[in-house]
Design an enzyme around this catalytic site. Sequence first.
Site, PDB file in Angstrom:
ATOM      1  N   GLU A 154      -2.847   1.594  -0.924  1.00 26.44           N
ATOM      2  CA  GLU A 154      -3.620   2.600  -0.191  1.00 26.44           C
ATOM      3  C   GLU A 154      -2.793   3.861  -0.064  1.00 26.44           C
ATOM      4  OE1 GLU A 154      -5.246   1.649   3.685  1.00 26.44           O
ATOM      5  OE2 GLU A 154      -5.895  -0.322   2.982  1.00 26.44           O
ATOM      6  N   GLU A 188      -2.104  -5.174   5.866  1.00 26.80           N
ATOM      7  CA  GLU A 188      -1.458  -4.614   7.054  1.00 26.80           C
ATOM      8  C   GLU A 188      -1.473  -5.554   8.258  1.00 26.80           C
ATOM      9  OE1 GLU A 188      -2.934  -0.702   7.957  1.00 26.80           O
ATOM     10  OE2 GLU A 188      -2.390   0.098   6.008  1.00 26.80           O
TER      11      GLU A 188
HETATM   12  C1  FCB Z   1      -5.271   1.714   6.782  1.00 27.34           C
HETATM   13  C2  FCB Z   1      -6.345   0.664   6.645  1.00 27.34           C
HETATM   14  C3  FCB Z   1      -7.607   1.167   5.983  1.00 27.34           C
HETATM   15  C4  FCB Z   1      -7.963   2.547   6.451  1.00 27.34           C
HETATM   16  C5  FCB Z   1      -6.771   3.473   6.316  1.00 27.34           C
HETATM   17  C6  FCB Z   1      -7.066   4.891   6.711  1.00 27.34           C
HETATM   18  O1  FCB Z   1      -4.435   1.373   7.837  1.00 27.34           O
HETATM   19  O2  FCB Z   1      -5.849  -0.433   5.908  1.00 27.34           O
HETATM   20  O3  FCB Z   1      -8.636   0.238   6.216  1.00 27.34           O
HETATM   21  O4  FCB Z   1      -8.436   2.496   7.737  1.00 27.34           O
HETATM   22  O5  FCB Z   1      -5.721   2.997   7.100  1.00 27.34           O
END
Ligand code: FCB
Length: 496
Positions: A391, A187
Amino acid sequence: MSNAPTTTRSAAVSVGNADYRDWGLEFPTDFIFGSATASYQIEGAATEDGRGPSIWDTFSHTPGMVWNGDTGDVADDHYHRLESDLDLMKELGLEAYRFSISWSRIQPTGTGPANTKGLDFYTRLVDGLIARGIKPIATLYHWDLPQALEDKGGWTNRATSYAFAEYARIMGEALGDKVITWTTLNEPWCSAYLGYGSGAHAPGLTDGAKALAAVHHLNLAHGLAVTALKKVVTNDPAFSITLNLHVIRGEGEQAAEAVRQIDGLANRVFLGPLLHGAYPEDVFVDTADVTDWAFILPGDLELIHQPLDLLGVNYYSTTLVRIWDGVSPRANNDGHKDMGGSPWPGADRVEFIAQAGPYTEMGWNIEPAGLEELLVSLHEEFPTLPLMITENGASFVDVVTSETAESGESISVVHDEQRTDYLQRHFTAAHRAMARGVDLRGYQVWSLMDNFEWGYGYSKRFGIVYIDFETQERILKDSAKWYSKVIATRTIQPLG
Ligand code: FCB
């Protein structure tokens, strides 16, 4: 610089999530089910074995920056509990584990020789995964820049991109026969805009011009790191980057204009150079009062535009924007902590409107349809590029209770039905995207265990495994048990 295509992720308002609760859908045998964490969020041992300070150590120790003054000093104490945490992953049946490497454990000041003890830790981690039949997916940078590099300008300084490539080379030499996927950056949107624009993340600066310089130097760092890794790895891994692409809906008469501006800053400023070899010209125009982009040097686009084997997709929620009327108070419900600065340089006319619920504990709206749309739109724009959800998950309030097991023993349980429901809906969305032709290779649930949730400290729990931060006890939540069954059957399971 030529003009990159300007597709938007989505401009349509979706009808919601009602029908996303599905089960019985089966995933292919080569689909990789796993879970994800990040170094600063779980490791602890912040000053041990030669680890140098990172910007998150500095930031979390600065009063007022993190909820409750929480820090990652101890976190989940994963550094000391590596073997038992690996056993836990095996017990759950994870097929892959996405972890990140702490740069300042490897190079305490960001440059110079590698710290052997740091290398040892990640070698034990990777060997331990492989011994348990779990595929290692490594992220080189999940936001914890060595503080010594920040002292020289951090991501606003081009030299950081070159230092990152050298760090990538070191890791490639150490683990380049074992890691199956190398993710350069997690990110970069957050690193650049929250770190240097809004001030919500380390290093906590609020300067739009710096945020945009960071965008470019992160893109450059990615390209240089892929090139460096390719020279040293020996096992034909996938090279990747993970983006938090925004699924943006627009409202009002100028909806398309609001979506275009935010899509430019959030999505196309990364996808353009990384995958098309060009920055979007409209972003230069939108941000002309903020910066002249003189930090882009001749040849940079070629360095950035390296072939990718996989794109990592992090998805939690959607974004709703409109052009501000300039009179009523400007809404800024973009899902991030308000620390004074703007994470949207040059987009002063855009406001971020609250979205319809339901919401997670982060206040993020639950919208699995957005995940399906995102995956499909990426597939349409990049038909030959495989995707991986790196994620997805949710924070809810968890309550530990005691129950008597069949054996008569008293056990601790966490009935986190909302999290399981969230996951079930998003797995359904992923499955639907695959049915529409998306080449989706796997799904890494965020997160394996509760951890340090950045500016929110330990107040937000995302784990499928509960952590008692007093005792460091690990307790499988119902969502973890549900996920184990999903993996074992390769089929989305009903709620328990
Ligand atoms: C993302 C991050 C991760 C965590 C999630 C909830 O943006 O990459 O580390 O904080 O959100």
